[in-house]
Design a protein around this motif. Structure first.
Motif, short mmCIF file in Angstrom:
data_model
loop_
_atom_site.label_atom_id
_atom_site.label_comp_id
_atom_site.label_asym_id
_atom_site.label_seq_id
_atom_site.Cartn_x
_atom_site.Cartn_y
_atom_site.Cartn_z
N LEU A 1 48.53 3.63 4.52
CA LEU A 1 47.67 4.71 4.00
C LEU A 1 47.65 4.80 2.48
N GLN A 2 48.45 3.98 1.81
CA GLN A 2 48.56 4.10 0.36
C GLN A 2 47.22 4.03 -0.37
N PRO A 3 46.31 3.10 -0.01
CA PRO A 3 45.01 3.09 -0.72
C PRO A 3 44.24 4.40 -0.56
N ARG A 4 44.26 4.98 0.66
CA ARG A 4 43.54 6.24 0.88
C ARG A 4 44.23 7.39 0.17
N ILE A 5 45.57 7.36 0.13
CA ILE A 5 46.31 8.41 -0.58
C ILE A 5 45.98 8.37 -2.07
N LYS A 6 45.94 7.18 -2.66
CA LYS A 6 45.61 7.05 -4.09
C LYS A 6 44.19 7.52 -4.35
N GLU A 7 43.31 7.22 -3.41
CA GLU A 7 41.92 7.64 -3.56
C GLU A 7 41.81 9.16 -3.59
N ILE A 8 42.52 9.84 -2.69
CA ILE A 8 42.51 11.31 -2.65
C ILE A 8 43.14 11.88 -3.91
N GLN A 9 44.26 11.29 -4.34
CA GLN A 9 44.94 11.78 -5.54
C GLN A 9 44.06 11.62 -6.77
N GLU A 10 43.34 10.51 -6.85
CA GLU A 10 42.46 10.29 -8.00
C GLU A 10 41.24 11.21 -7.95
N LYS A 11 40.74 11.44 -6.74
CA LYS A 11 39.55 12.25 -6.57
C LYS A 11 39.81 13.71 -6.91
N HIS A 12 41.02 14.21 -6.55
CA HIS A 12 41.33 15.63 -6.73
C HIS A 12 42.50 15.82 -7.70
N LYS A 13 42.58 14.98 -8.72
CA LYS A 13 43.73 15.07 -9.63
C LYS A 13 43.75 16.38 -10.42
N ASN A 14 42.61 17.04 -10.52
CA ASN A 14 42.56 18.32 -11.22
C ASN A 14 42.54 19.52 -10.28
N ASP A 15 42.69 19.26 -8.99
CA ASP A 15 42.68 20.34 -7.99
C ASP A 15 43.79 20.06 -6.98
N ARG A 16 45.00 20.47 -7.32
CA ARG A 16 46.17 20.15 -6.50
C ARG A 16 46.10 20.78 -5.11
N GLU A 17 45.53 21.96 -5.01
CA GLU A 17 45.45 22.62 -3.72
C GLU A 17 44.59 21.81 -2.74
N THR A 18 43.41 21.39 -3.20
CA THR A 18 42.54 20.58 -2.35
C THR A 18 43.19 19.23 -2.04
N MET A 19 43.88 18.66 -3.04
CA MET A 19 44.56 17.39 -2.83
C MET A 19 45.59 17.50 -1.71
N GLN A 20 46.42 18.57 -1.75
CA GLN A 20 47.44 18.75 -0.73
C GLN A 20 46.83 18.97 0.65
N LYS A 21 45.75 19.71 0.72
CA LYS A 21 45.09 19.94 2.00
C LYS A 21 44.58 18.63 2.60
N GLU A 22 43.94 17.82 1.77
CA GLU A 22 43.38 16.56 2.28
C GLU A 22 44.50 15.58 2.65
#
Length: 309
Positions: free
Chosen positions: A67-88
């Motif tokens: 899942l590392q590629p998808r995790i990095k994608e989510i982290q990069e996509k929501h790097k300024n919104d930690r709450e949304t990042m954690q939810k996803e």
């Protein structure tokens, strides 16, 4: 913690009783094998109970690696919104049945076992009052037998830093205890390093700098800390630690064969053209080359119907 001490004592006494039926109270090579093997099989019992948890841990780690590629994608996509990042991320872990905390579970379960054995063996002193000897399900006879049990002449209740008075009560000298304890401490440090190194090779070095720092701490920091803490560990506890390290090495070797790490990277798309370019005999000539006359070749006649100059 009394429940933990009682449980550890019950397992240790069970295996001591089983081995005593085979060996009796006789000692060989200055070693009371019934007690030493009792500690060894305490490790095997605990690790055997935890084996299904360990397999789940490996499967979860493999899922996390995939899942590392998808995790990095989510982290990069929501790097300024930690709450949304954690939810996803939590939703991703739930749907893919991956648990990032599973890797710590077997270690967390073993900590109370280690502390319980440490307490029980530190409790084994010949000067202990009789009402204290029967704590945690022990009989006075069992307590007296364990407090005098030895490994190559060194009491399993003694440590490298045991004082002269304590060693005198245990009926031994400091030289024997320190030699046996020093050999065991070196073995403990070496097997801890090898076990940590094998675990890192199994999961791969982390790309995240903080995670890589944690891996380096496990690889070098923990073995170095044992150089100090090992001096106060009773010899019986070091036997436990070395045995669990050897079990981990064997278990992880099996895991690497049964559940190999996922292959990383794909074959390069340019590989086939590169091989073709390296073999001119099989290369398809370009239109320019096919129409160009070869040196020494006769000029071709004009096609029928073509205008003449």
């Amino acid at each position: 913690m009394a429940v933990v001490y009682g449980t550890i004592s019950a397992i240790l006494l069970f295996w001591h009783g089983a081995w005593q039926m085979l060996f009796g109270d006789a000692a060989a090579l200055g070693t009371d094998w019934a007690w030493v093997l009792g500690i060894v099989f305490l490790v095997l019992t605990v690790r055997g109970v935890l084996f299904p948890v360990f397999v789940k841990q490996i499967k979860s780690q493999r899922a996390m690696q995939a899942l590392q590629p998808r995790i990095k994608e989510i982290q990069e996509k929501h790097k300024n919104d930690r709450e949304t990042m954690q939810k996803e991320l939590l939703e991703l872990y739930r749907t893919e049945k991956a648990n990032p905390l599973m890797g710590f579970l077997p270690m967390l379960v073993q900590i109370p076992v280690f502390l319980g054995l440490f307490h029980v063996l530190r409790h084994l002193k010949p000067t202990m009052p009789e009402h204290m000897k029967t704590l945690y399900g022990w009989t006075v006879t069992q307590f007296d037998s364990a407090s005098s049990a030895t490994l190559f002449g060194a009491p399993i209740a003694a440590s490298f830093r045991s004082g002269a008075q304590e060693l005198s009560l245990l009926g031994t000298d400091g030289t024997t205890v320190r030699i046996v304890a020093a050999i065991l401490i070196v073995t403990m440090i070496a097997t801890t390093y090898l076990s940590s190194r094998q675990m890192i090779l199994r999961t791969g070095w982390a790309e995240n700098p903080q995670q890589r720092m944690v891996q380096r701490l496990m690889l070098y920091g923990i073995p170095f800390s044992l150089l100090v803490s090992g001096l106060i560990f009773p010899i019986g506890v070091i036997i436990y630690w070395v045995t669990t390290n050897l079990f981990s090495l064997a278990q992880q070797t099996w895991v690497l064969r049964k559940y190999p790490p996922p292959a990383t990277g794909a074959p390069k798309a340019t590989a086939a053209p590169t091989r073709a370019a390296a073999s001119p005999a099989h290369a398809t000539p370009s239109p320019a080359r096919s129409l160009a006359p070869r040196p020494g070749a006769k000029p071709t006649t004009a096609r029928k119907g073509a205008p003449r100059g």
